[in-house]
Motif scaffolding. Sequence first.
Motif, mmCIF file in Angstrom:
data_model
loop_
_atom_site.group_PDB
_atom_site.id
_atom_site.type_symbol
_atom_site.label_atom_id
_atom_site.label_comp_id
_atom_site.label_asym_id
_atom_site.label_seq_id
_atom_site.Cartn_x
_atom_site.Cartn_y
_atom_site.Cartn_z
ATOM 1 N N HIS A 32 0.852 -1.193 0.000
ATOM 2 C CA HIS A 32 0.000 0.000 0.000
ATOM 3 C C HIS A 32 0.884 1.237 0.000
ATOM 4 O O HIS A 32 1.963 1.245 0.586
ATOM 5 N N ALA A 34 0.684 5.589 0.612
ATOM 6 C CA ALA A 34 -0.124 6.673 1.179
ATOM 7 C C ALA A 34 0.685 7.963 1.185
ATOM 8 O O ALA A 34 1.918 7.937 1.177
ATOM 9 N N GLU A 39 -1.812 8.050 7.400
ATOM 10 C CA GLU A 39 -2.707 7.346 6.464
ATOM 11 C C GLU A 39 -2.261 5.899 6.262
ATOM 12 O O GLU A 39 -3.092 4.984 6.243
ATOM 13 N N ALA A 40 -0.965 5.694 6.111
ATOM 14 C CA ALA A 40 -0.437 4.345 5.921
ATOM 15 C C ALA A 40 -0.668 3.493 7.168
ATOM 16 O O ALA A 40 -1.080 2.330 7.081
ATOM 17 N N THR A 42 -3.006 3.926 9.516
ATOM 18 C CA THR A 42 -4.439 3.675 9.657
ATOM 19 C C THR A 42 -4.902 2.569 8.720
ATOM 20 O O THR A 42 -5.650 1.670 9.112
ATOM 21 N N TRP A 43 -4.441 2.602 7.481
ATOM 22 C CA TRP A 43 -4.810 1.565 6.518
ATOM 23 C C TRP A 43 -4.366 0.192 7.011
ATOM 24 O O TRP A 43 -5.133 -0.774 6.982
ATOM 25 N N LYS A 46 -6.483 -1.114 9.855
ATOM 26 C CA LYS A 46 -7.796 -1.573 9.394
ATOM 27 C C LYS A 46 -7.724 -2.934 8.711
ATOM 28 O O LYS A 46 -8.706 -3.668 8.673
ATOM 29 N N GLN A 47 -6.541 -3.271 8.188
ATOM 30 C CA GLN A 47 -6.362 -4.576 7.552
ATOM 31 C C GLN A 47 -6.079 -5.673 8.579
ATOM 32 O O GLN A 47 -6.000 -6.848 8.229
#
Length: 74
Positions: A32, A34, A39-40, A42-43, A46-47
Motif C-alpha cells: 500500500h 499513502a 494514512e499508511a 491507519t490503513w 484496518k487490515q
Amino acid sequence: MTNAFVEYRPKSADQTHGVTHHVVIVHEQEVHRANTQREAETWACKQGYSVHVARERHRQERPNPAHWRKSDCR
C-alpha cells in the motif's frame, strides 16, 4: 498476527532529501502507498496487521530497534 511496517519513500543516504510518500510493507512486499505516515498506519491497522512505524528523525538507523514504534491501532 502478521506484521506490517510503515516506511518513508524514497530511501536516501542523504538525510536532507525529502519524503514524498509512505508505504506499508508486508512479507517484504510494498502492499500500500499513502501520502502520510498516519494514512499508511491507519490503513494497515484496518487490515488487521500488527503495525510497526519507522521513526523518521533517525532515518538511517534501520538496524536500531529504537527505529521502530509499535502502533496502538486506534
